[in-house]
Design an enzyme around this catalytic site. Structure first.
Site, PDB file in Angstrom:
ATOM      1  N   ASP A   7     120.840  35.306 -48.639  1.00  0.00           N
ATOM      2  CA  ASP A   7     119.675  35.846 -47.949  1.00  0.00           C
ATOM      3  C   ASP A   7     118.550  35.704 -48.972  1.00  0.00           C
ATOM      4  O   ASP A   7     118.494  36.455 -49.942  1.00  0.00           O
ATOM      5  CB  ASP A   7     119.904  37.304 -47.571  1.00  0.00           C
ATOM      6  N   GLU A  67     119.739  31.636 -45.097  1.00  0.00           N
ATOM      7  CA  GLU A  67     118.962  32.041 -43.925  1.00  0.00           C
ATOM      8  C   GLU A  67     117.614  31.341 -43.943  1.00  0.00           C
ATOM      9  O   GLU A  67     116.995  31.173 -45.001  1.00  0.00           O
ATOM     10  CB  GLU A  67     118.763  33.561 -43.910  1.00  0.00           C
ATOM     11  N   ASP A 140     120.083  43.272 -48.006  1.00  0.00           N
ATOM     12  CA  ASP A 140     120.098  41.858 -48.386  1.00  0.00           C
ATOM     13  C   ASP A 140     121.527  41.369 -48.643  1.00  0.00           C
ATOM     14  O   ASP A 140     121.874  40.241 -48.288  1.00  0.00           O
ATOM     15  CB  ASP A 140     119.243  41.642 -49.639  1.00  0.00           C
TER      16      ASP A 140
END
Length: 159
Positions: A7, A67, A140
């Protein structure tokens, strides 16, 4: 297949190493890397890159799942995250890893079956899907685990 799931960010980076070589999805490692807020942006980017490079060497993943950039109202933050993503993708390719990118809705569908799930619904499903999920972690880190599960679901069974 072993995946380094990320992330992305430069202030906080969610990281997960996941594997399904034994027939089931397993979390090998996860953390939330936090850089020092008062440091220069370039130094923070160096911290992120150094950590990712070490993980690529230590774990030797087959791929990196990351992501995609979610644009918010703060364009300065979005540009910084984009720069961090670029550094991470560069390091992944340099380590001969395949790079898979997943959008937030795609990840939510993979984990919960519903693309508009909230963070609580994703976390709830992660508790069911990952046996050794950390009980206390920043969003996260959980997001990186969700990215890893998405990658294994979509690409992990074909290798």
């Amino acid at each position: 297949m072993k995946v380094l799931a990320i992330d992305p960010g430069y202030g906080r980076v969610g990281i997960a190493i996941m594997d399904n070589s034994e027939g089931k999805d397993q979390l090998l490692y996860s953390t939330c890397l936090e850089t020092i807020q008062t440091e220069d942006f370039n130094d923070r980017l160096l911290t992120v890159g150094t950590a990712i490079e070490k993980l690529l060497v230590d774990y030797r993943p087959d791929c990196v799942a990351i992501e995609t950039l979610f644009f918010n109202k703060n364009i300065k933050t979005a540009i910084g995250v984009a720069e961090a993503r670029g550094a991470i993708v560069y390091l992944a390719k340099k380590a001969n890893c395949v790079v898979y990118e997943f959008g937030p809705q795609e990840i939510k569908v993979a984990v919960t079956g519903y693309g508009s799930s909230d963070k609580e619904a994703v976390f709830s499903m992660l508790k069911h899907l990952v046996g050794n999920l950390p009980q206390k972690a920043l969003d996260d880190e959980y997001d990186a685990i969700a990215v890893g599960l998405t990658c294994l679901a979509q690409h992990g069974r074909s290798r």
